[in-house]
Each structure stands twice: as structure tokens, then as C-alpha cells.
Design a protein around this motif. Structure first.
Motif, mmCIF file in Angstrom:
data_model
loop_
_atom_site.group_PDB
_atom_site.id
_atom_site.type_symbol
_atom_site.label_atom_id
_atom_site.label_comp_id
_atom_site.label_asym_id
_atom_site.label_seq_id
_atom_site.Cartn_x
_atom_site.Cartn_y
_atom_site.Cartn_z
ATOM 1 N N GLY A 193 0.812 -1.211 0.000
ATOM 2 C CA GLY A 193 0.000 0.000 0.000
ATOM 3 C C GLY A 193 0.846 1.261 0.000
ATOM 4 O O GLY A 193 0.562 2.220 -0.727
ATOM 5 N N ALA A 194 1.909 1.248 0.812
ATOM 6 C CA ALA A 194 2.795 2.409 0.873
ATOM 7 C C ALA A 194 3.503 2.615 -0.461
ATOM 8 O O ALA A 194 3.631 3.749 -0.951
ATOM 9 C CB ALA A 194 3.822 2.225 1.990
ATOM 10 N N PHE A 195 3.948 1.534 -1.078
ATOM 11 C CA PHE A 195 4.653 1.617 -2.355
ATOM 12 C C PHE A 195 3.757 2.206 -3.440
ATOM 13 O O PHE A 195 4.136 3.163 -4.128
ATOM 14 C CB PHE A 195 5.136 0.220 -2.765
ATOM 15 C CG PHE A 195 5.858 0.184 -4.081
ATOM 16 C CD1 PHE A 195 7.196 0.528 -4.162
ATOM 17 C CD2 PHE A 195 5.194 -0.212 -5.236
ATOM 18 C CE1 PHE A 195 7.870 0.492 -5.378
ATOM 19 C CE2 PHE A 195 5.858 -0.254 -6.459
ATOM 20 C CZ PHE A 195 7.201 0.104 -6.525
ATOM 21 N N LYS A 225 9.931 -12.863 -5.472
ATOM 22 C CA LYS A 225 8.625 -12.975 -6.113
ATOM 23 C C LYS A 225 7.631 -11.964 -5.555
ATOM 24 O O LYS A 225 6.839 -11.382 -6.304
ATOM 25 C CB LYS A 225 8.082 -14.404 -5.955
ATOM 26 C CG LYS A 225 8.839 -15.440 -6.775
ATOM 27 C CD LYS A 225 8.192 -16.808 -6.680
ATOM 28 C CE LYS A 225 8.945 -17.825 -7.547
ATOM 29 N NZ LYS A 225 8.330 -19.179 -7.468
ATOM 30 N N TYR A 226 7.661 -11.752 -4.244
ATOM 31 C CA TYR A 226 6.764 -10.759 -3.651
ATOM 32 C C TYR A 226 7.089 -9.364 -4.164
ATOM 33 O O TYR A 226 6.191 -8.550 -4.417
ATOM 34 C CB TYR A 226 6.867 -10.792 -2.127
ATOM 35 C CG TYR A 226 6.051 -11.887 -1.483
ATOM 36 C CD1 TYR A 226 4.701 -11.708 -1.207
ATOM 37 C CD2 TYR A 226 6.627 -13.114 -1.150
ATOM 38 C CE1 TYR A 226 3.947 -12.711 -0.621
ATOM 39 C CE2 TYR A 226 5.887 -14.130 -0.568
ATOM 40 C CZ TYR A 226 4.546 -13.918 -0.303
ATOM 41 O OH TYR A 226 3.799 -14.918 0.264
ATOM 42 N N ALA A 227 8.374 -9.064 -4.304
ATOM 43 C CA ALA A 227 8.785 -7.751 -4.796
ATOM 44 C C ALA A 227 8.345 -7.551 -6.244
ATOM 45 O O ALA A 227 7.878 -6.469 -6.618
ATOM 46 C CB ALA A 227 10.298 -7.598 -4.670
ATOM 47 N N GLN A 228 8.489 -8.580 -7.064
ATOM 48 C CA GLN A 228 8.064 -8.468 -8.461
ATOM 49 C C GLN A 228 6.556 -8.267 -8.569
ATOM 50 O O GLN A 228 6.088 -7.514 -9.439
ATOM 51 C CB GLN A 228 8.488 -9.722 -9.228
ATOM 52 C CG GLN A 228 10.000 -9.816 -9.436
ATOM 53 C CD GLN A 228 10.432 -11.123 -10.062
ATOM 54 O OE1 GLN A 228 9.808 -12.161 -9.844
ATOM 55 N NE2 GLN A 228 11.503 -11.084 -10.846
ATOM 56 N N ARG A 229 5.798 -8.900 -7.703
ATOM 57 C CA ARG A 229 4.349 -8.688 -7.689
ATOM 58 C C ARG A 229 4.023 -7.255 -7.306
ATOM 59 O O ARG A 229 3.098 -6.641 -7.867
ATOM 60 C CB ARG A 229 3.689 -9.654 -6.703
ATOM 61 C CG ARG A 229 3.720 -11.107 -7.120
ATOM 62 C CD ARG A 229 3.232 -12.008 -6.002
ATOM 63 N NE ARG A 229 3.386 -13.420 -6.340
ATOM 64 C CZ ARG A 229 3.242 -14.402 -5.468
ATOM 65 N NH1 ARG A 229 2.934 -14.127 -4.193
ATOM 66 N NH2 ARG A 229 3.403 -15.656 -5.844
ATOM 67 N N THR A 230 4.774 -6.709 -6.362
ATOM 68 C CA THR A 230 4.558 -5.332 -5.942
ATOM 69 C C THR A 230 4.848 -4.364 -7.091
ATOM 70 O O THR A 230 4.106 -3.406 -7.309
ATOM 71 C CB THR A 230 5.451 -4.985 -4.740
ATOM 72 O OG1 THR A 230 5.161 -5.873 -3.660
ATOM 73 C CG2 THR A 230 5.218 -3.546 -4.278
ATOM 74 N N VAL A 231 5.915 -4.630 -7.833
ATOM 75 C CA VAL A 231 6.252 -3.787 -8.987
ATOM 76 C C VAL A 231 5.142 -3.846 -10.030
ATOM 77 O O VAL A 231 4.739 -2.818 -10.588
ATOM 78 C CB VAL A 231 7.603 -4.221 -9.599
ATOM 79 C CG1 VAL A 231 7.849 -3.491 -10.920
ATOM 80 C CG2 VAL A 231 8.742 -3.945 -8.627
ATOM 81 N N ARG A 232 4.624 -5.050 -10.295
ATOM 82 C CA ARG A 232 3.528 -5.185 -11.265
ATOM 83 C C ARG A 232 2.278 -4.464 -10.779
ATOM 84 O O ARG A 232 1.577 -3.819 -11.566
ATOM 85 C CB ARG A 232 3.223 -6.657 -11.525
ATOM 86 C CG ARG A 232 4.274 -7.370 -12.372
ATOM 87 C CD ARG A 232 3.745 -8.688 -12.912
ATOM 88 N NE ARG A 232 3.447 -9.633 -11.850
ATOM 89 C CZ ARG A 232 4.327 -10.506 -11.348
ATOM 90 N NH1 ARG A 232 5.568 -10.535 -11.817
ATOM 91 N NH2 ARG A 232 3.980 -11.340 -10.405
ATOM 92 N N ALA A 233 1.998 -4.581 -9.481
ATOM 93 C CA ALA A 233 0.843 -3.881 -8.919
ATOM 94 C C ALA A 233 0.993 -2.375 -9.081
ATOM 95 O O ALA A 233 0.019 -1.663 -9.358
ATOM 96 C CB ALA A 233 0.682 -4.245 -7.438
ATOM 97 N N GLY A 234 2.214 -1.885 -8.911
ATOM 98 C CA GLY A 234 2.469 -0.460 -9.097
ATOM 99 C C GLY A 234 2.208 -0.019 -10.522
ATOM 100 O O GLY A 234 1.639 1.049 -10.765
ATOM 101 N N LEU A 235 2.635 -0.834 -11.485
ATOM 102 C CA LEU A 235 2.403 -0.502 -12.894
ATOM 103 C C LEU A 235 0.914 -0.464 -13.207
ATOM 104 O O LEU A 235 0.421 0.484 -13.833
ATOM 105 C CB LEU A 235 3.103 -1.523 -13.789
ATOM 106 C CG LEU A 235 2.858 -1.348 -15.298
ATOM 107 C CD1 LEU A 235 3.466 -0.048 -15.796
ATOM 108 C CD2 LEU A 235 3.407 -2.538 -16.071
#
Length: 214
Positions: free
Chosen positions: A7-9, A56-66
Motif C-alpha cells: 500500500g505504501a509503495f 517474487k513478492y517484490a516483483q508482484r509489488t512492482v507489477r501492482a504499481g504498474l
């Protein structure tokens, strides 16, 4: 805790896009978009996620950001296109603040995807090599490299052909210097977040085991 980090990201990404139109100066020569003071915090957040939860969690976060940025652009464009009420006299200002050129938007999305995924990749490689040691090294190395890539890609795509090559080089250099020192300054925050989240996750896991035993 991963939900709070996600959420913060995403929140910081959207906020950075909103304030990007504002320019501020440091001294007489350095002019920067206000977004940099927010965007520099997204890389430490991603590093914390890789450190605690894995690649994997970080990559999901990046995709969510996009995905979130794309939705935000769609809804902002729709809001701009809506016919203004007679009582609303600030349509031009509204468009100036929230609207952006297509070229700048594309530059922002491409630089985001390349640099954030690079940050995850480099941080994870260094973590695999050093284990739990040298968090400061993988945090700064991954962030500094990805920030350089982010700045270079964005400025070149957004301003090539508009600003002379020498001007592009100056823009990249000044923005990167600011991000470089910001990365160093934020390093203690990364340690605090990693230690706090690991303690919370450990306490949560212990509580779940206790409940399961009962």
C-alpha cells in the motif's frame, strides 16, 4: 506487513506522479521535479520486501504499481474529459496539474518497469551471495544502479529532440546526484524497517504456532 508495504509503495507512486509537475531548485543551477523527493522512497520499500519476503513478492509489488499507475492515468484522463460545471472555473489549472503529455507518461512507465525490476534483480543477486550480511551494500548498490537507469531512460525518452544532448546529460547528472545522496541518507531507514518487520513476522509466526498447539 506485506500489505502495508504494498500500500505504501503504490501510494507513493501515485503521489509522485501527481506532484511531478512542480519544479524546485537547489541553489542556482539544480532544478528538480518534486516527484524525486517521494520516488526515492519506493526503492528502499522494494528492497525491504526482497529482504524480508523474497524476489517474487517484490516483483508482484512492482507489477501492482504498474497496473495502479495505468488505472490512475485512465481515471485522471476521464476526469479531465468530463464537461466542467458552470461553477467550476479551474479546468485549465486542473488539466495543467493532473494532465501530462503522452510522451512523458510513456517515458515514466518504461523507466519505472525497467529500473524497479532491475532493483529487484540486483538486490536479490547480492542477497544470494551475502546472505543476511551487508544489507547496506545490496540496498545502496541496487538502488544507485537502478536510479541511474531510471533517470537516464526517463529523461532521454521524454526530452530527446527537445533538449540538446548536453542539456540531457546535465539533467541526468543533477537528478542522479540528488538520488545518489538520498539513497545513502535513507539506508538507516531500511535497517529499521527490516528489523521491525522481521520481529513482527517472527512474533506473528510464534503466535500462530501457539494457537495451533492449543
Amino acid at each position: 506487513m506485506i500489505l502495508y508495504l504494498n500500500g505504501a509503495f503504490v501510494g507513493l507512486l501515485i503521489l509522485a506522479n501527481i506532484v511531478a509537475v512542480k519544479l524546485f531548485s537547489i541553489g542556482s543551477f539544480v532544478i528538480l521535479p518534486a516527484a524525486v523527493i517521494i520516488y526515492v522512497f519506493t526503492y528502499p520499500l522494494i528492497d525491504v520486501i526482497v529482504e524480508v519476503y523474497g524476489r517474487k513478492y517484490a516483483q508482484r509489488t512492482v507489477r501492482a504499481g504498474l497496473i495502479t499507475q495505468i488505472f490512475a492515468l485512465v481515471f485522471i484522463s476521464a476526469a479531465i474529459a468530463l464537461p466542467s460545471a458552470p461553477a467550476f472555473s479551474d479546468q485549465e489549472s486542473f488539466e495543467t496539474i493532473l494532465g501530462g503529455s503522452f510522451r512523458v507518461i510513456i517515458a515514466s512507465l518504461i523507466s519505472y518497469m525497467v529500473s524497479q525490476n532491475l532493483d529487484v534483480l540486483v538486490f536479490n543477486k547480492l542477497k544470494s551471495r551475502h546472505g543476511q550480511k551487508k544489507l547496506w551494500l545490496r540496498n545502496n548498490a541496487s538502488t544507485m544502479l537502478s536510479q541511474l537507469v531510471d533517470t537516464s531512460i526517463f529523461i532521454v525518452i521524454a526530452f530527446y529532440g527537445i533538449v540538446p544532448m548536453a542539456g540531457l546529460a546535465v539533467m541526468i547528472m543533477t537528478q542522479y546526484i540528488f538520488k545518489f545522496f538520498a539513497s545513502i541518507a535513507i539506508t538507516p531507514l531500511v535497517y529499521l524497517m527490516v528489523n521491525y518487520i522481521k520481529k513482527k513476522e517472527l512474533a506473528s509466526a510464534h503466535e500462530e504456532r501457539s494457537v495451533a498447539v492449543e
